[in-house]
Enzyme design. Structure first.
Site, PDB file in Angstrom:
ATOM      1  N   ASP A 153      -7.435  12.986 -20.102  1.00  0.00           N
ATOM      2  CA  ASP A 153      -8.219  12.282 -21.116  1.00  0.00           C
ATOM      3  C   ASP A 153      -8.189  13.080 -22.416  1.00  0.00           C
ATOM      4  O   ASP A 153      -8.335  14.309 -22.404  1.00  0.00           O
ATOM      5  CB  ASP A 153      -9.666  12.109 -20.642  1.00  0.00           C
ATOM      6  N   GLU A 168      -7.575   5.959 -23.763  1.00  0.00           N
ATOM      7  CA  GLU A 168      -6.945   7.256 -24.042  1.00  0.00           C
ATOM      8  C   GLU A 168      -6.777   8.096 -22.774  1.00  0.00           C
ATOM      9  O   GLU A 168      -6.655   9.320 -22.845  1.00  0.00           O
ATOM     10  CB  GLU A 168      -7.754   8.033 -25.079  1.00  0.00           C
ATOM     11  N   ASP A 204      -3.288   5.654 -32.945  1.00  0.00           N
ATOM     12  CA  ASP A 204      -2.174   5.148 -32.133  1.00  0.00           C
ATOM     13  C   ASP A 204      -1.005   6.128 -32.140  1.00  0.00           C
ATOM     14  O   ASP A 204      -0.362   6.355 -31.110  1.00  0.00           O
ATOM     15  CB  ASP A 204      -1.703   3.795 -32.667  1.00  0.00           C
ATOM     16  N   ASN A 232     -10.287   8.589 -34.173  1.00  0.00           N
ATOM     17  CA  ASN A 232     -10.218   7.236 -34.728  1.00  0.00           C
ATOM     18  C   ASN A 232     -11.196   7.050 -35.889  1.00  0.00           C
ATOM     19  O   ASN A 232     -10.858   6.450 -36.911  1.00  0.00           O
ATOM     20  CB  ASN A 232     -10.514   6.198 -33.640  1.00  0.00           C
TER      21      ASN A 232
END
Length: 285
Positions: free
Chosen positions: A130, A173, A147, A138
């Protein structure tokens, strides 16, 4: 598919081992091969379909001194269809953003690996990964750069995997590295090396101030030869173990690989000296 008509035998020629089959019988066999070829082609089994088409051609030209070859155009068409089918199958198993394998492939492959457990000399390692604080990435840098971070992380995770190892996107993610036929020491070394590649990557080249790390939970199932009386652990159970160890890695400071050894939870590499390692939410062992 157009029916192929067999050549009718010369009535003045005596029958024998080399005589062609009667017209009605030959026609029936040709149609049978064509029907089977059509069915196989509809399932994407192009090689088998081609073989039945070839048998149909052989029946049509039975009795001739020289057997004609299947037309090159037909051969190319079958090859093209088979190639397109293989490409479509591969794309259906890939994540569209990161080009890693997707959850569908992961589930299928894990079931197969558990079934093959008795035929391998090594164990099976599953690492659940993770990205740390990815929401902040973000929020700070935008989803487009987020991305790109996911794509780059996958590249780094896959960079030095052994031949049969693979990476799959688990969701969001989270990613999974699967390492078949390995011993526990190798599994720890491979996952810790992957973590270090992510940590040491030049993330500032994507955006000033960007830093990315990952936390990893590593579950290991020994080979069947070491535990012959114990039934194989289901893939869902191994993923649950990996998820529980991932929780430990995060609660113990993140940017670490957590694994279990000798009944105790440990952290790999530089994180091994940390104090206060949090026990997994569920043991499952």
């Amino acid at each position: 598919m157009t029916a192929l008509r067999p050549e009718v035998a010369d009535p003045d020629r005596e029958g024998g081992p080399e005589a062609p089959a009667p017209a009605s019988e030959g026609t029936g066999l040709v149609q049978l091969h064509e029907s089977i070829a059509t069915l196989l082609a509809s399932r994407g089994q192009w090689r088998q379909a081609y073989q039945h088409l070839r048998s149909a051609f052989d029946l049509v030209h039975a009795g001739r001194e020289e057997q004609p070859k299947v037309p090159e155009q037909l051969r190319r068409e079958v090859d093209r269809l088979r190639r397109e089918h293989a490409e479509a199958r591969e794309q259906s198993l890939r994540d569209s953003l990161t080009d890693s394998y997707n959850r569908r492939y992961l589930d299928e492959r894990l079931v197969a690996l558990v079934a093959e457990r008795g035929a391998t000399t090594g164990g099976l390692a599953i690492a659940l990964i993770d990205l740390d604080w990815f929401k902040q990435v973000n929020d700070t840098f935008g989803h487009l750069l987020g991305d790109r971070v996911l794509q780059r992380v996958v590249e780094l995770l896959q960079a030095e995997l052994p031949e049969h190892g693979f990476c799959a996107r688990y969701g969001g993610e989270e990613f999974v590295i699967v390492l078949p036929d390995v011993d526990v020491t190798s599994a720890i070394q491979i996952t810790e090396a992957a973590r270090m590649r992510v940590e040491r990557h030049a993330w500032a080249s994507l955006a000033p101030g960007l830093r990315v790390t990952v936390s990893i939970g590593l579950a290991y199932e020994p080979p069947a030869a070491e535990t012959p009386s114990r039934p194989p652990v289901a893939p869902e159970q191994q993923l649950l173990r990996a998820d529980s160890l991932l929780y430990t890695a995060k609660q113990s400071g993140r940017n670490a690989v957590a694994y279990r050894e000798g009944g105790r939870v440990r952290l790999a590499g530089a994180a091994s000296g940390r104090r206060g390692i949090t026990e997994p939410r569920v043991s499952g062992y």
